[in-house]
Scaffold this motif. Structure first.
Motif, PDB file in Angstrom:
ATOM      1  N   MET A  32       0.813  -1.177   0.065  1.00 49.52           N
ATOM      2  CA  MET A  32      -0.068  -0.125  -0.158  1.00 49.52           C
ATOM      3  C   MET A  32       0.844   1.293  -0.073  1.00 49.52           C
ATOM      4  SD  MET A  32      -3.217  -0.630   2.488  1.00 49.52           S
ATOM      5  CE  MET A  32      -3.999   0.798   2.173  1.00 49.52           C
ATOM      6  N   ILE A  33       2.007   1.271   0.616  1.00 50.00           N
ATOM      7  CA  ILE A  33       2.909   2.234   0.990  1.00 50.00           C
ATOM      8  C   ILE A  33       3.515   2.488  -0.628  1.00 50.00           C
ATOM      9  CG2 ILE A  33       5.160   3.342   1.702  1.00 50.00           C
ATOM     10  CD1 ILE A  33       4.181   1.858   4.332  1.00 50.00           C
ATOM     11  N   LYS A  34       4.049   1.549  -1.358  1.00 52.16           N
ATOM     12  CA  LYS A  34       4.481   1.664  -2.542  1.00 52.16           C
ATOM     13  C   LYS A  34       3.336   2.239  -3.540  1.00 52.16           C
ATOM     14  CE  LYS A  34       6.614  -0.847  -6.526  1.00 52.16           C
ATOM     15  NZ  LYS A  34       5.917   0.138  -7.400  1.00 52.16           N
ATOM     16  N   GLU A  35       2.275   1.677  -3.508  1.00 48.52           N
ATOM     17  CA  GLU A  35       1.152   2.226  -4.351  1.00 48.52           C
ATOM     18  C   GLU A  35       0.976   3.927  -4.222  1.00 48.52           C
ATOM     19  OE1 GLU A  35      -3.574   1.356  -5.723  1.00 48.52           O
ATOM     20  OE2 GLU A  35      -2.422  -0.198  -4.775  1.00 48.52           O
ATOM     21  N   ALA A  36       0.855   4.100  -2.920  1.00 47.32           N
ATOM     22  CA  ALA A  36       0.677   5.372  -2.320  1.00 47.32           C
ATOM     23  C   ALA A  36       1.802   6.570  -3.059  1.00 47.32           C
ATOM     24  CB  ALA A  36       0.597   5.724  -0.975  1.00 47.32           C
ATOM     25  N   LYS A  37       2.994   5.945  -3.036  1.00 49.67           N
ATOM     26  CA  LYS A  37       3.958   6.694  -3.516  1.00 49.67           C
ATOM     27  C   LYS A  37       3.994   6.797  -4.994  1.00 49.67           C
ATOM     28  CE  LYS A  37       7.429   6.819   0.132  1.00 49.67           C
ATOM     29  NZ  LYS A  37       8.363   5.814   0.783  1.00 49.67           N
ATOM     30  N   ASP A  38       3.644   5.661  -5.521  1.00 53.54           N
ATOM     31  CA  ASP A  38       3.360   5.605  -7.233  1.00 53.54           C
ATOM     32  C   ASP A  38       2.236   6.412  -7.461  1.00 53.54           C
ATOM     33  OD1 ASP A  38       5.258   3.833  -7.496  1.00 53.54           O
ATOM     34  OD2 ASP A  38       3.682   2.092  -7.644  1.00 53.54           O
ATOM     35  N   GLN A  39       1.246   6.889  -6.730  1.00 51.27           N
ATOM     36  CA  GLN A  39       0.182   7.779  -6.833  1.00 51.27           C
ATOM     37  C   GLN A  39       0.585   9.101  -6.657  1.00 51.27           C
ATOM     38  OE1 GLN A  39      -3.793   6.632  -5.797  1.00 51.27           O
ATOM     39  NE2 GLN A  39      -3.314   4.316  -6.339  1.00 51.27           N
ATOM     40  N   GLY A  40       1.601   9.534  -6.361  1.00 52.42           N
ATOM     41  CA  GLY A  40       2.060  10.819  -5.707  1.00 52.42           C
ATOM     42  C   GLY A  40       2.192  11.255  -4.338  1.00 52.42           C
ATOM     43  N   ALA A  41       1.969  10.238  -3.358  1.00 56.84           N
ATOM     44  CA  ALA A  41       2.470  10.837  -2.111  1.00 56.84           C
ATOM     45  C   ALA A  41       4.027  10.817  -1.742  1.00 56.84           C
ATOM     46  CB  ALA A  41       2.040   9.601  -0.969  1.00 56.84           C
ATOM     47  N   LEU A  42       4.421  11.813  -1.091  1.00 57.42           N
ATOM     48  CA  LEU A  42       5.847  12.128  -0.924  1.00 57.42           C
ATOM     49  C   LEU A  42       6.583  11.132  -0.261  1.00 57.42           C
ATOM     50  CD1 LEU A  42       5.523  16.047  -0.293  1.00 57.42           C
ATOM     51  CD2 LEU A  42       6.085  14.963  -2.376  1.00 57.42           C
ATOM     52  N   MET A  43       5.921  10.738   0.912  1.00 52.97           N
ATOM     53  CA  MET A  43       6.403   9.860   1.901  1.00 52.97           C
ATOM     54  C   MET A  43       5.764   9.279   2.749  1.00 52.97           C
ATOM     55  SD  MET A  43       8.381  12.603   4.361  1.00 52.97           S
ATOM     56  CE  MET A  43       9.287  11.460   5.436  1.00 52.97           C
ATOM     57  N   HIS A  44       5.912   8.425   3.802  1.00 55.37           N
ATOM     58  CA  HIS A  44       4.910   7.883   4.776  1.00 55.37           C
ATOM     59  C   HIS A  44       5.919   7.833   6.115  1.00 55.37           C
ATOM     60  CE1 HIS A  44       7.193   4.322   4.635  1.00 55.37           C
ATOM     61  NE2 HIS A  44       6.749   3.917   5.631  1.00 55.37           N
ATOM     62  N   PHE A  45       4.914   8.004   7.296  1.00 60.84           N
ATOM     63  CA  PHE A  45       5.435   7.852   8.607  1.00 60.84           C
ATOM     64  C   PHE A  45       4.579   6.704   9.156  1.00 60.84           C
ATOM     65  CE2 PHE A  45       6.702  12.424   8.045  1.00 60.84           C
ATOM     66  CZ  PHE A  45       7.636  12.319   8.666  1.00 60.84           C
ATOM     67  N   THR A  46       5.247   5.774   9.812  1.00 59.56           N
ATOM     68  CA  THR A  46       4.570   4.615  10.465  1.00 59.56           C
ATOM     69  C   THR A  46       4.195   5.139  12.015  1.00 59.56           C
ATOM     70  OG1 THR A  46       6.116   3.378   9.240  1.00 59.56           O
ATOM     71  CG2 THR A  46       4.860   2.343  10.979  1.00 59.56           C
ATOM     72  N   LYS A  47       3.110   4.921  12.171  1.00 61.08           N
ATOM     73  CA  LYS A  47       2.783   5.305  13.844  1.00 61.08           C
ATOM     74  C   LYS A  47       3.224   4.262  14.720  1.00 61.08           C
ATOM     75  CE  LYS A  47      -1.718   6.913  12.296  1.00 61.08           C
ATOM     76  NZ  LYS A  47      -2.972   6.688  12.185  1.00 61.08           N
ATOM     77  N   PRO A  48       3.626   4.555  16.008  1.00 59.78           N
ATOM     78  CA  PRO A  48       3.762   5.957  16.373  1.00 59.78           C
ATOM     79  C   PRO A  48       4.993   6.525  15.768  1.00 59.78           C
ATOM     80  CG  PRO A  48       4.616   4.431  18.023  1.00 59.78           C
ATOM     81  CD  PRO A  48       4.053   3.435  16.932  1.00 59.78           C
ATOM     82  N   PHE A  49       4.739   7.798  15.191  1.00 57.25           N
ATOM     83  CA  PHE A  49       5.759   8.463  14.529  1.00 57.25           C
ATOM     84  C   PHE A  49       6.334   9.260  15.628  1.00 57.25           C
ATOM     85  CE2 PHE A  49       1.547  10.015  13.344  1.00 57.25           C
ATOM     86  CZ  PHE A  49       1.557  11.200  14.111  1.00 57.25           C
ATOM     87  N   ASP A  50       7.656   9.831  15.144  1.00 50.98           N
ATOM     88  CA  ASP A  50       8.329  10.988  15.789  1.00 50.98           C
ATOM     89  C   ASP A  50       7.854  12.289  15.264  1.00 50.98           C
ATOM     90  OD1 ASP A  50      10.528  13.013  16.402  1.00 50.98           O
ATOM     91  OD2 ASP A  50      11.841  11.390  16.604  1.00 50.98           O
ATOM     92  N   ILE A  51       7.167  12.806  16.223  1.00 53.61           N
ATOM     93  CA  ILE A  51       6.816  14.408  15.822  1.00 53.61           C
ATOM     94  C   ILE A  51       7.479  15.414  15.312  1.00 53.61           C
ATOM     95  CG2 ILE A  51       6.543  15.083  18.123  1.00 53.61           C
ATOM     96  CD1 ILE A  51       3.708  15.391  15.740  1.00 53.61           C
ATOM     97  N   ASP A  52       8.650  15.479  15.941  1.00 56.85           N
ATOM     98  CA  ASP A  52       9.775  16.424  15.450  1.00 56.85           C
ATOM     99  C   ASP A  52      10.166  15.882  13.956  1.00 56.85           C
ATOM    100  OD1 ASP A  52       9.889  17.620  17.738  1.00 56.85           O
ATOM    101  OD2 ASP A  52      11.145  16.648  18.520  1.00 56.85           O
ATOM    102  N   GLU A  53      10.546  14.671  13.642  1.00 61.41           N
ATOM    103  CA  GLU A  53      10.657  14.211  12.324  1.00 61.41           C
ATOM    104  C   GLU A  53       9.835  14.606  11.205  1.00 61.41           C
ATOM    105  OE1 GLU A  53      11.536  10.180  11.587  1.00 61.41           O
ATOM    106  OE2 GLU A  53      13.115  10.034  13.199  1.00 61.41           O
ATOM    107  N   MET A  54       8.293  14.595  11.673  1.00 60.33           N
ATOM    108  CA  MET A  54       7.252  14.867  10.687  1.00 60.33           C
ATOM    109  C   MET A  54       7.185  16.402  10.673  1.00 60.33           C
ATOM    110  SD  MET A  54       3.114  14.132  11.024  1.00 60.33           S
ATOM    111  CE  MET A  54       3.170  12.406  10.587  1.00 60.33           C
ATOM    112  N   ARG A  55       7.368  17.187  11.910  1.00 62.13           N
ATOM    113  CA  ARG A  55       7.611  18.519  11.584  1.00 62.13           C
ATOM    114  C   ARG A  55       8.475  19.026  10.605  1.00 62.13           C
ATOM    115  NH1 ARG A  55       9.268  19.949  16.759  1.00 62.13           N
ATOM    116  NH2 ARG A  55       9.752  22.174  15.859  1.00 62.13           N
ATOM    117  N   LEU A  56       9.854  18.450  10.760  1.00 59.88           N
ATOM    118  CA  LEU A  56      10.721  18.906   9.790  1.00 59.88           C
ATOM    119  C   LEU A  56      10.396  18.512   8.401  1.00 59.88           C
ATOM    120  CD1 LEU A  56      13.987  17.559  11.795  1.00 59.88           C
ATOM    121  CD2 LEU A  56      13.393  19.927  11.308  1.00 59.88           C
ATOM    122  N   ALA A  57       9.848  17.383   8.091  1.00 60.68           N
ATOM    123  CA  ALA A  57       9.363  16.887   6.836  1.00 60.68           C
ATOM    124  C   ALA A  57       8.418  17.962   6.394  1.00 60.68           C
ATOM    125  CB  ALA A  57       8.812  15.396   6.653  1.00 60.68           C
TER     126      ALA A  57
END
Length: 122
Positions: free
Chosen positions: A89-114
């Motif tokens: 599903m992640i690969k398909e999302a990227k193929d359809q234009g998603a920039l990246m993904h975060f797996t929960k529980p994600f690091d909120i600081d990493e997400m803020r930076l991205a």
């Protein structure tokens, strides 16, 4: 600098609240949707710059929402969030234009930076 708009799409209220608080405190205008129908309505009305999109949402899954987002405006940036290691599903999302993904529980600081990087166009 224009105020960037972020749409947060997740069926878990706690995650929506956390992300709204974090990105709101950084000066972003945030919108929340608990399902695909709400997400698509907000998309039309508010034209967000970036969407934080959960992969698993009851009713309409993240991939379906992603397809609608990209069909309505290919320039809207999308970052997927997933609680599962669904690599296909992640690969398909990227193929359809998603920039990246975060797996929960994600690091909120990493997400803020991205999010900051993508909204600044880096």
């Amino acid at each position: 600098m224009s105020e960037h708009k972020i749409l947060i799409v997740d069926d878990q209220n706690g995650i929506r609240m956390l992300l709204t608080e974090v990105f709101g405190s950084e000066g972003y205008k945030t919108y929340q949707a608990a399902n695909g129908k709400e997400a698509l309505e907000l998309l039309q009305k508010d034209r967000p710059d970036l969407v934080l999109l959960d992969m698993k949402i009851p009713g309409m899954d993240g991939l379906e929402i992603l397809r609608h987002i990209k069909a309505s405006d290919p320039d809207i940036k999308v970052i997927m969030m997933t609680a599962y290691g669904e690599l296909d599903m992640i690969k398909e999302a990227k193929d359809q234009g998603a920039l990246m993904h975060f797996t929960k529980p994600f690091d909120i600081d990493e997400m803020r930076l991205a999010v900051g990087r993508y909204l600044r166009g880096e």
